[in-house]
Design an enzyme around this catalytic site. Structure first.
Site, PDB file in Angstrom:
ATOM      1  N   HIS A 102       4.767  -0.120   0.207  1.00 35.49           N
ATOM      2  CA  HIS A 102       5.601  -0.545   1.279  1.00 35.49           C
ATOM      3  C   HIS A 102       4.750  -1.797   1.550  1.00 35.49           C
ATOM      4  O   HIS A 102       3.704  -1.864   1.771  1.00 35.49           O
ATOM      5  CB  HIS A 102       6.175   0.205   2.167  1.00 35.49           C
ATOM      6  CG  HIS A 102       5.060   0.968   2.832  1.00 35.49           C
ATOM      7  ND1 HIS A 102       4.505   2.185   2.366  1.00 35.49           N
ATOM      8  CD2 HIS A 102       4.407   0.745   4.243  1.00 35.49           C
ATOM      9  CE1 HIS A 102       3.499   2.424   3.383  1.00 35.49           C
ATOM     10  NE2 HIS A 102       3.502   1.638   4.343  1.00 35.49           N
ATOM     11  N   ARG A 141       6.275   5.630  14.445  1.00 35.02           N
ATOM     12  CA  ARG A 141       5.790   5.818  13.146  1.00 35.02           C
ATOM     13  C   ARG A 141       5.215   7.303  12.997  1.00 35.02           C
ATOM     14  O   ARG A 141       4.537   7.788  14.057  1.00 35.02           O
ATOM     15  CB  ARG A 141       4.956   4.994  12.629  1.00 35.02           C
ATOM     16  CG  ARG A 141       4.049   5.290  11.122  1.00 35.02           C
ATOM     17  CD  ARG A 141       3.270   4.228  10.833  1.00 35.02           C
ATOM     18  NE  ARG A 141       2.503   4.024   9.773  1.00 35.02           N
ATOM     19  CZ  ARG A 141       1.468   4.720   9.541  1.00 35.02           C
ATOM     20  NH1 ARG A 141       0.682   5.532  10.265  1.00 35.02           N
ATOM     21  NH2 ARG A 141       0.970   4.653   8.167  1.00 35.02           N
ATOM     22  N   ASP A 150       0.606   4.845   1.797  1.00 34.54           N
ATOM     23  CA  ASP A 150      -0.145   5.289   3.346  1.00 34.54           C
ATOM     24  C   ASP A 150      -1.062   6.261   2.882  1.00 34.54           C
ATOM     25  O   ASP A 150      -0.968   7.304   2.231  1.00 34.54           O
ATOM     26  CB  ASP A 150       0.962   5.965   4.493  1.00 34.54           C
ATOM     27  CG  ASP A 150       1.673   4.629   4.938  1.00 34.54           C
ATOM     28  OD1 ASP A 150       1.085   3.679   5.082  1.00 34.54           O
ATOM     29  OD2 ASP A 150       2.708   4.982   5.414  1.00 34.54           O
ATOM     30  N   HIS A 167       0.789  -1.380   0.186  1.00 38.82           N
ATOM     31  CA  HIS A 167       0.038  -0.068   0.006  1.00 38.82           C
ATOM     32  C   HIS A 167       0.617   1.272  -0.013  1.00 38.82           C
ATOM     33  O   HIS A 167       2.213   0.956   0.130  1.00 38.82           O
ATOM     34  CB  HIS A 167      -0.871  -0.130   1.241  1.00 38.82           C
ATOM     35  CG  HIS A 167      -0.010   0.095   2.600  1.00 38.82           C
ATOM     36  ND1 HIS A 167       0.370  -1.035   3.121  1.00 38.82           N
ATOM     37  CD2 HIS A 167       0.267   1.067   3.432  1.00 38.82           C
ATOM     38  CE1 HIS A 167       1.094  -0.807   4.173  1.00 38.82           C
ATOM     39  NE2 HIS A 167       0.705   0.505   4.369  1.00 38.82           N
TER      40      HIS A 167
END
Ligand code: SIN
Length: 304
Positions: free
Chosen positions: A280, A295, A124, A122
């Site tokens: 990723h 993250r 993000d 995907h």
């Protein structure tokens, strides 16, 4: 002869040129990891980097799409301070944020967990009107092997499509849906009971966005394929059933091995990638071991 027809074929040779000619940077060294995408970066301390060093890092990210910056020691406020030098970090709305640090989402996989966050290809938050341009992960703990993050170069994916298909898709938009990505799958009780980090999603958060199938990168001017099987529901004006045959073809194409690379984690490494030109995938190959990442997503522009 059996009925089996082999799919053996010759893959067109393809590469991303900057992987073979990394620039000589003044403030760090760059070692590309495959012919398609990704590089290790050594010799920079992100807590003390000069403006010139940060500008060089942005250039390296433009060239290699995903960087693994080694040997950092970052408290949450230092990671946020680094993120602010690249743009505007913002609280990601689909998960609980770290106590006291709304810009940070902790991605934790405990040894007992059966499911990992992010284990699909995907880009993000492509369901946002303006998806994040960069995502960064800082490694607090990782297994001795396994848990790599995979990346796929979507410039190459777009450029390698045949000319007729590119002409057909140029200017077409697709619907990206949080409901598809986070609705049913992430609400599965089996997943919720067996994953430490889960998506906090409810139907009233429903959001979807229309984006070009080939988006143009605002810095490089190159087009990148921008569809994925986690969030892309259909082409504009078509039903999901009408869209699926071509979408499935594009999804399979977008992750062929020649477009990809894997970055390997070590404690204290920080990865950063450009969601506008790569996808990723979190490799979930370490049951029985622990992995903890912090993250941060950094605001991006509306895809054009
Ligand atoms: C993500 O999808 O943002 C997480 C990737 C990873 O944990 O490797």
């Amino acid at each position: 002869m059996s009925d089996y027809v082999s799919t053996f074929s010759y893959q067109t040779a393809i590469c991303h040129a900057p992987q073979f000619a990394p620039r000589a940077y003044k403030h760090f060294t760059v070692s590309p990891v495959t012919g398609a995408i990704g590089a290790d970066v050594e010799g920079i301390d992100l807590t003390t980097a000069s403006d010139e060093a940060i500008a060089e890092l942005e250039q390296a990210l433009t060239d290699h799409l995903a960087l693994m910056i080694r040997d950092q020691t970052l408290e949450p406020e230092q990671q946020i301070a680094f993120a602010r030098r690249l743009g505007n970090p913002f609280p990601w709305p689909y998960a609980k944020q770290m106590d006291g640090y709304p810009e940070i989402t902790e991605l934790i996989q405990e040894p007992r967990d059966k499911y990992a966050f992010g284990g699909t290809w995907h880009s993000d938050s492509c369901n946002f009107e303006s998806p994040p341009k960069f995502t960064m992960l800082y490694c607090v703990e990782c297994p001795s092997v396994g848990g790599d993050t995979g990346f796929s170069n979507q410039y190459l994916a777009w450029e390698a499509l045949d000319a007729d298909l590119k002409a057909e898709l140029d200017g077409v938009r697709a619907v990206h849906s949080a409901e598809l990505g986070y609705g049913t799958g992430s609400q599965d009780p089996e997943v919720l009971a067996n994953a430490t980090t889960t998506v906090q999603y409810s139907a009233d958060q429903f959001n979807e966005a229309l984006h070009p199938v080939a988006r143009t990168h605002p810095v490089t001017g190159r087009k990148a394929l921008y569809v994925n099987d986690s969030f892309t529901a259909s082409f504009e004006g078509k039903t999901q059933a009408e869209s699926l045959p071509l979408l499935k073809k594009l999804w399979a194409h977008s992750i062929i091995p020649e477009f990809t690379g894997r970055l390997r984690w070590k404690k204290g490494s920080l990865a950063i990638w450009d969601n506008r030109c790569c996808m990723h995938y979190a490799h979930s190959d370490y049951p029985g071991h622990r992995r903890e990442m912090r993250r941060i997503v950094i605001a991006g522009e509306r895809p054009e």
